[in-house]
Scaffold this active site. Structure first.
Site, short mmCIF file in Angstrom:
data_model
loop_
_atom_site.label_atom_id
_atom_site.label_comp_id
_atom_site.label_asym_id
_atom_site.label_seq_id
_atom_site.Cartn_x
_atom_site.Cartn_y
_atom_site.Cartn_z
N TYR A 186 -16.92 15.83 -15.84
CA TYR A 186 -17.40 14.49 -15.93
C TYR A 186 -18.38 14.23 -14.42
O TYR A 186 -18.02 14.77 -13.46
CB TYR A 186 -16.26 13.67 -15.35
CG TYR A 186 -16.60 12.13 -15.25
CD1 TYR A 186 -17.43 11.49 -16.04
CD2 TYR A 186 -16.09 11.67 -14.04
CE1 TYR A 186 -17.89 10.18 -15.55
CE2 TYR A 186 -16.48 10.23 -13.65
CZ TYR A 186 -17.38 9.51 -14.47
OH TYR A 186 -17.68 8.18 -14.15
N LYS A 200 -8.26 5.74 -19.30
CA LYS A 200 -8.83 6.42 -20.61
C LYS A 200 -7.42 6.23 -21.67
O LYS A 200 -7.14 5.17 -21.61
CB LYS A 200 -9.22 7.54 -20.71
CG LYS A 200 -10.32 7.87 -19.48
CD LYS A 200 -11.66 7.03 -19.71
CE LYS A 200 -12.73 7.06 -18.90
NZ LYS A 200 -12.45 7.33 -17.46
N ARG A 251 0.79 -1.23 0.03
CA ARG A 251 0.03 0.07 -0.08
C ARG A 251 1.06 1.12 -0.18
O ARG A 251 0.64 2.18 -0.72
CB ARG A 251 -0.89 0.03 1.14
CG ARG A 251 -1.57 1.45 1.11
CD ARG A 251 -2.97 1.06 2.40
NE ARG A 251 -2.81 0.50 3.51
CZ ARG A 251 -2.08 0.59 4.73
NH1 ARG A 251 -1.33 1.92 4.57
NH2 ARG A 251 -2.07 -0.28 5.51
N ASP A 293 -7.54 18.60 -14.95
CA ASP A 293 -7.81 17.10 -15.29
C ASP A 293 -7.62 17.21 -16.82
O ASP A 293 -8.22 17.77 -17.70
CB ASP A 293 -9.34 16.82 -15.18
CG ASP A 293 -9.58 15.50 -15.54
OD1 ASP A 293 -9.08 14.89 -16.43
OD2 ASP A 293 -10.68 14.95 -14.75
O1 P1T Z 1 -13.65 6.42 -13.92
P1 P1T Z 1 -12.46 7.01 -13.15
O2 P1T Z 1 -10.97 6.27 -13.79
O3 P1T Z 1 -12.70 7.22 -11.74
O4 P1T Z 1 -12.10 8.58 -13.56
C1 P1T Z 1 -12.98 9.61 -13.52
C2 P1T Z 1 -12.92 10.56 -14.49
C3 P1T Z 1 -12.25 11.68 -14.30
N1 P1T Z 1 -11.81 12.78 -15.25
C4 P1T Z 1 -12.41 12.72 -16.35
C5 P1T Z 1 -12.43 13.73 -17.29
C6 P1T Z 1 -13.25 11.46 -16.73
O5 P1T Z 1 -13.79 11.49 -18.00
C7 P1T Z 1 -13.51 10.45 -15.91
C8 P1T Z 1 -14.22 8.96 -16.18
N2 P1T Z 1 -15.08 9.39 -17.20
C9 P1T Z 1 -15.80 8.48 -17.83
C10 P1T Z 1 -16.11 7.16 -17.31
C11 P1T Z 1 -16.66 8.66 -19.00
O6 P1T Z 1 -16.95 8.04 -19.54
O7 P1T Z 1 -16.70 9.95 -19.39
#
Ligand code: P1T
Length: 388
Positions: A108, A205, A56, A180
């Protein structure tokens, strides 16, 4: 291998994506960085360890990923997490009741939910401002503002935030700018070079790029913030396992070539949609008529792989179209090699109350495409079939 030869220029992006933080294994020579699938580390004596005690707190595979991602963003430090939202939570962990965030208003849905349902009830105030309105960020600052928080390009409307100008406003007001960078990736945009203080990614992503891992990361060159974030990463424990860290490390090796193809295909798709009679509006910063096109050209090194568009005929037309797609999968998420189509109002942004969502332009007739790296002719034929 060290990341830089001291006598020569620093290694370029595509090289660092493959090598940064990943020397050949000293015991076996393994060229590809190993998966250290271990929770603990045997110590030679009390206080005698090789830099790792418990996974961790630290794991070599995760550390390699953190070093690689920091290098790509031009940051001194990186931390990896079990999801993008876990990385966001870490950044937010330094806030206290009475503190204030100014955020761009196109976010998001999960970030909005984290702000409204977790952070606000803890006594932190959040003010949303129109994402592209630099003056509005400045005007919303108070003496309590700790962060300006901006996605750019935004999800799902592909609006741009002027990072350099907003960073200046943040610093003048005693706040820090969090960007972001999930949509652009460091291949197309490096916010820290433009004055931002912290970058956050959903590595789920483009960074991983193959739609087979959920992960997140933050990068910063601010040593004080890094210390606080490192403390929280260990104290709260939202870390990725070694195998997930390794998958992301593998995925990011091809980031440069993938992003070039994503952007080329996205431009072709955006141009096709712009000319289609069933399409009311196309949102892609690479189009000359996008309101932020000039800023995109200045601030980014390419326009990315995300395209949103508004259909004529409302929800019934959207429902008919998505049913007919064959190559594009109807799915949440983005940034993988395969093309995805998402209906933000009912999927990724459903956690935003309808009136807030619609006021921000996320209407029922909006579709968001994550344009993959298939042959662009097949993608356009698929969209043509669905829309005709
Ligand atoms: O899903 P996660 O890995 O926890 O990430 C969140 C997140 C943060 N910032 C942006 C710009 C994002 O697009 C996302 C997650 N977005 C999707 C799952 C989506 O389909 O837009």
């Amino acid at each position: 291998m060290s990341n830089q030869r001291h006598t020569e220029r620093p290694m370029a992006f595509a090289t660092r994506a493959i090598h940064a933080g990943q020397p050949a294994d000293p015991t076996t020579g393994a060229t590809i960085f190993p998966i250290y699938q271990t929770s603990t580390y045997t110590q030679a004596g009390l206080g005698e360890n090789k830099g790792f005690e418990y996974s961790r707190s630290g794991n070599p595979t995760r550390a390699a990923l953190e070093t690689c991602l920091a290098s790509l963003e031009g940051a001194q430090f990186g931390l990896a997490f079990a999801s993008g939202l876990a990385a966001e939570t870490c950044i937010l962990s330094v806030l206290r009741p009475g503190d204030h965030i100014v955020a761009g208003d196109d976010l998001y849905g999960g970030t909005y939910r984290l702000f409204e349902r977790v952070v606000r009830p803890m006594g932190v105030e959040i003010t949303y401002v129109p994402a592209r309105d630099t003056a509005a960020y400045q005007q919303a600052l108070t003496s309590q503002t700790k962060y300006i928080w901006a996605e750019t390009p935004t999800n799902p409307l592909l609006t741009l935030v002027d990072i350099a100008a907003v960073a200046e406003a943040a610093h003048a007001g005693g706040a820090q700018l969090v960007v972001d960078n999930t949509f652009a990736t460091p291949y197309f945009q490096r916010p820290l070079e433009l004055g931002a203080d912290v970058v956050i990614h959903s590595t789920t992503k483009y960074i991983n790029g193959h739609s087979d891992v959920v992960g997140g990361a933050l990068m910063t060159s601010n040593a004080e913030l890094f210390e606080a974030y490192t403390f929280y990463q260990n104290a709260a424990g939202g870390v990725p396992g070694a195998f997930d860290a390794w998958l992301v490390l593998r995925g990011v090796k091809t980031l440069a070539v993938r992003m070039r193809q994503h952007a080329e295909n996205a431009m072709a798709v955006a141009q096709f949609l712009s000319e289609h009679p069933k399409v009311r509006a196309v949102y892609y910063p690479g189009l000359a008529n996008h309101p932020d096109h000039a800023l995109a050209t200045r601030q980014m090194h390419g326009y990315g792989g995300m395209v949103s568009f508004d259909m004529k005929g409302g929800l019934p037309a959207v429902k008919r179209a998505v049913k007919r797609l064959r190559v594009f999968a109807l799915a949440e998420s983005l940034g993988g090699i395969e093309s995805l189509c998402c209906h933000p109002a009912s999927m990724t942004h459903a956690s935003i109350p309808q009136e807030v969502r619609e006021a921000r332009g996320v209407t029922d007739s909006l579709l968001r495409l994550s344009v993959g790296i298939e042959d662009a002719r097949d993608l356009i034929a698929d969209l043509k079939d669905a829309l005709d």
